[in-house]
Scaffold this active site. Structure first.
Site, PDB file in Angstrom:
ATOM      1  N   ARG A 106     -14.656  -7.568  -0.233  1.00  0.00           N
ATOM      2  CA  ARG A 106     -13.332  -6.922  -0.280  1.00  0.00           C
ATOM      3  C   ARG A 106     -13.265  -6.058  -1.516  1.00  0.00           C
ATOM      4  O   ARG A 106     -13.569  -6.522  -2.609  1.00  0.00           O
ATOM      5  CB  ARG A 106     -12.204  -7.953  -0.336  1.00  0.00           C
ATOM      6  CG  ARG A 106     -10.891  -7.312  -0.816  1.00  0.00           C
ATOM      7  CD  ARG A 106      -9.690  -8.185  -0.729  1.00  0.00           C
ATOM      8  NE  ARG A 106      -9.298  -8.389   0.648  1.00  0.00           N
ATOM      9  CZ  ARG A 106      -8.074  -8.774   1.034  1.00  0.00           C
ATOM     10  NH1 ARG A 106      -7.146  -9.003   0.148  1.00  0.00           N
ATOM     11  NH2 ARG A 106      -7.805  -8.944   2.297  1.00  0.00           N
ATOM     12  N   HIS A 133      -9.573  -2.389   7.527  1.00  0.00           N
ATOM     13  CA  HIS A 133      -9.412  -3.850   7.399  1.00  0.00           C
ATOM     14  C   HIS A 133      -9.702  -4.470   8.778  1.00  0.00           C
ATOM     15  O   HIS A 133      -8.803  -5.000   9.433  1.00  0.00           O
ATOM     16  CB  HIS A 133      -7.989  -4.161   6.929  1.00  0.00           C
ATOM     17  CG  HIS A 133      -7.798  -5.557   6.425  1.00  0.00           C
ATOM     18  ND1 HIS A 133      -8.831  -6.455   6.279  1.00  0.00           N
ATOM     19  CD2 HIS A 133      -6.673  -6.212   6.030  1.00  0.00           C
ATOM     20  CE1 HIS A 133      -8.338  -7.598   5.814  1.00  0.00           C
ATOM     21  NE2 HIS A 133      -7.043  -7.477   5.658  1.00  0.00           N
ATOM     22  N   GLN A 136      -8.730  -8.084  10.057  1.00  0.00           N
ATOM     23  CA  GLN A 136      -7.288  -8.231  10.284  1.00  0.00           C
ATOM     24  C   GLN A 136      -6.929  -7.812  11.715  1.00  0.00           C
ATOM     25  O   GLN A 136      -6.103  -8.448  12.373  1.00  0.00           O
ATOM     26  CB  GLN A 136      -6.525  -7.371   9.274  1.00  0.00           C
ATOM     27  CG  GLN A 136      -5.015  -7.383   9.454  1.00  0.00           C
ATOM     28  CD  GLN A 136      -4.377  -8.700   9.055  1.00  0.00           C
ATOM     29  OE1 GLN A 136      -4.628  -9.214   7.977  1.00  0.00           O
ATOM     30  NE2 GLN A 136      -3.538  -9.261   9.922  1.00  0.00           N
ATOM     31  N   ASP A 228       3.302  -2.619   7.072  1.00  0.00           N
ATOM     32  CA  ASP A 228       2.509  -3.136   5.945  1.00  0.00           C
ATOM     33  C   ASP A 228       3.219  -2.681   4.667  1.00  0.00           C
ATOM     34  O   ASP A 228       4.154  -1.869   4.731  1.00  0.00           O
ATOM     35  CB  ASP A 228       1.084  -2.535   6.056  1.00  0.00           C
ATOM     36  CG  ASP A 228       0.144  -2.976   4.935  1.00  0.00           C
ATOM     37  OD1 ASP A 228       0.424  -4.000   4.285  1.00  0.00           O
ATOM     38  OD2 ASP A 228      -0.877  -2.284   4.720  1.00  0.00           O
ATOM     39  N   CYS A 269       0.558  -7.619   8.413  1.00  0.00           N
ATOM     40  CA  CYS A 269      -0.671  -8.295   7.979  1.00  0.00           C
ATOM     41  C   CYS A 269      -0.409  -9.278   6.840  1.00  0.00           C
ATOM     42  O   CYS A 269      -1.198 -10.197   6.632  1.00  0.00           O
ATOM     43  CB  CYS A 269      -1.716  -7.262   7.564  1.00  0.00           C
ATOM     44  SG  CYS A 269      -1.114  -6.113   6.305  1.00  0.00           S
ATOM     45  N   ARG A 314      -6.253 -15.215  11.410  1.00  0.00           N
ATOM     46  CA  ARG A 314      -7.297 -14.657  10.536  1.00  0.00           C
ATOM     47  C   ARG A 314      -8.495 -15.599  10.494  1.00  0.00           C
ATOM     48  O   ARG A 314      -9.642 -15.184  10.515  1.00  0.00           O
ATOM     49  CB  ARG A 314      -6.770 -14.452   9.102  1.00  0.00           C
ATOM     50  CG  ARG A 314      -5.650 -13.450   8.919  1.00  0.00           C
ATOM     51  CD  ARG A 314      -6.037 -12.049   9.328  1.00  0.00           C
ATOM     52  NE  ARG A 314      -7.270 -11.608   8.719  1.00  0.00           N
ATOM     53  CZ  ARG A 314      -7.431 -11.238   7.440  1.00  0.00           C
ATOM     54  NH1 ARG A 314      -6.394 -11.195   6.634  1.00  0.00           N
ATOM     55  NH2 ARG A 314      -8.604 -10.871   6.971  1.00  0.00           N
TER      56      ARG A 314
HETATM   57  N1  NVA Z   1      -2.563  -2.112   2.802  1.00  0.00           N
HETATM   58  C1  NVA Z   1      -2.620  -3.394   2.136  1.00  0.00           C
HETATM   59  C2  NVA Z   1      -3.167  -4.447   3.065  1.00  0.00           C
HETATM   60  C3  NVA Z   1      -3.163  -5.834   2.499  1.00  0.00           C
HETATM   61  C4  NVA Z   1      -3.721  -6.848   3.448  1.00  0.00           C
HETATM   62  C5  NVA Z   1      -3.465  -3.269   0.883  1.00  0.00           C
HETATM   63  O1  NVA Z   1      -4.538  -2.659   0.946  1.00  0.00           O
HETATM   64  O2  NVA Z   1      -3.035  -3.763  -0.164  1.00  0.00           O
HETATM   65  N1   CP Z   2      -3.681  -9.814   5.279  1.00  0.00           N
HETATM   66  C1   CP Z   2      -4.536 -10.030   4.259  1.00  0.00           C
HETATM   67  O1   CP Z   2      -5.643  -9.489   4.214  1.00  0.00           O
HETATM   68  O2   CP Z   2      -4.087 -10.897   3.321  1.00  0.00           O
HETATM   69  P1   CP Z   2      -4.769 -11.224   1.924  1.00  0.00           P
HETATM   70  O3   CP Z   2      -4.660  -9.988   1.076  1.00  0.00           O
HETATM   71  O4   CP Z   2      -3.989 -12.376   1.384  1.00  0.00           O
HETATM   72  O5   CP Z   2      -6.209 -11.580   2.168  1.00  0.00           O
END
Ligand code: NVA
Ligand code: CP
Length: 326
Positions: A106, A133, A136, A228, A269, A314
């Site tokens: 990540r 992602h 997800q 989101d 998400c 998830r």
């Molecule tokens: N768009 C958000 C998704 C988090 C799961 C981010 O990248 O922070």
């Molecule tokens: N939805 C998601 O990816 O959550 P986290 O950032 O907690 O992993």
């Protein structure tokens, strides 16, 4: 279907049949978990979990999935490792690939996870990048299947920042699965044109449709309204003011859900800013006087909200990706 040895970097790399296979496997593993039937399909294997950004769901999903499959996970926080600072991504990939059977990453640019996969020699999984992602979306689609039935022909409306990882990935996923994708937002936040063109080509083959609109009346008939956060991890705090101004008309409110119709579910998400019970939520309230951002507390807590089923999924879907590729 044989996905052994394959990385899971973005949905563009998978056929609709492969995505359906992963969803079917997720449902099977979920049913087994509920029935208490063990499925230690990867006994003795190990996985490195590299997180350059924070996580609750993704990290926990990988750790629990790995344990259920009989694997050993190692969590790596790059601020405490050499990765990127004293050691390149390519070198790190080759080291981890000698010790682990799979790697989750990540972080920031999609090119990083693609480089890891090119050098690791073992499957690499994208646990979120700026652009995509994909794990997800598997959870989201399993949840839609559970609540609304077959994916084909379903309409998903994405409101808010549609040009980041979630908007991009949902558009690709909908195109692949023959769904109707609508980005309903300020045109500044429509996905990138090159990705839209790529998805249009996929849609022409699957029967999917793509629409880009700033008119909230277009949510009528939607099966799902999805949103989101307005500012994603890694973006500077300075963008909050502009985002609030641009995206407040696209907040998910009870009125918007009413416009969509009684059939419509709410998805996110997570994490979500729907009340003042977070540090960031309180700071934004003090600066801008708003008590929620992308979704009201009323919608978030309503019967139509299926966000916690989505969060649970998830784990089942990530487990399927690991089991299918190892
Ligand atoms: N768009 C958000 C998704 C988090 C799961 C981010 O990248 O922070
Ligand atoms: N939805 C998601 O990816 O959550 P986290 O950032 O907690 O992993």
């Amino acid at each position: 279907m044989n996905l052994k040895g394959k990385s899971f970097l973005k949905l563009l790399d998978f056929t609709p049949e492969e995505i359906n296979y992963l969803l079917d496997l997720s449902a099977k593993l979920k049913a087994e978990k509920k029935a208490g039937t063990p499925h230690r399909l990867c006994e003795g294997k190990s996985i490195a979990l590299v997180f350059e950004k924070n996580s609750t769901r993704t990290r926990c999903a990988f750790e629990v999935a790995a344990a259920d499959l009989g694997m050993h996970p190692t969590f790596l926080d790059p601020s405490a490792s050499q990765m990127g600072k004293k050691e390149s991504i390519a070198d790190t990939a080759r080291v981890l690939g000698r010790m682990y059977d799979a790697i989750e990453y990540r972080g920031f640019e999609q090119t990083i996870v693609e480089t890891l996969a090119a050098f690791a020699g073992v499957p690499v999984y994208n646990g979120l990048t700026n652009e995509f992602h994909p794990t997800q979306i598997l959870a989201d689609f399993l949840t839609i299947r559970e609540h609304c039935g077959d994916l084909k022909g379903k309409t998903l409306v994405y409101v808010g920042d549609a040009r980041y990882n979630m908007g991009n990935s949902l558009m690709v996923g909908c195109a692949k699965m023959g769904m109707n994708f609508i980005a309903c937002t300020n045109p500044k936040y429509f996905p990138d044109n090159a990705l839209i063109e790529e998805c249009e080509k996929i849609a022409a083959q699957t029967g999917a449709t793509l629409k880009f609109t700033s008119n909230t009346d277009d949510v009528k008939g939607a099966d799902v309204i999805y949103t989101d956060v307005w500012v994603s991890m890694g973006e500077p705090d300075g963008v909050w003011k502009e985002r609030i101004e641009d995206l407040t008309p696209y907040r998910v409110t009870s009125e918007l859900m009413e416009k969509a119709g009684a059939q419509c579910k709410f998805m996110h998400c997570l994490p979500a800013f729907h009340d003042l019970n977070t540090t960031v939520g309180k700071e934004i309230y003090e600066k801008f006087g708003i008590d929620c951002m992308e979704v009201t507390d009323e919608v978030f807590e309503s019967e139509r909200s299926i966000v916690f089923d989505e969060a649970e999924n998830r784990m089942h879907t990530i487990k399927a990706v690991i089991a299918a590729t190892l």
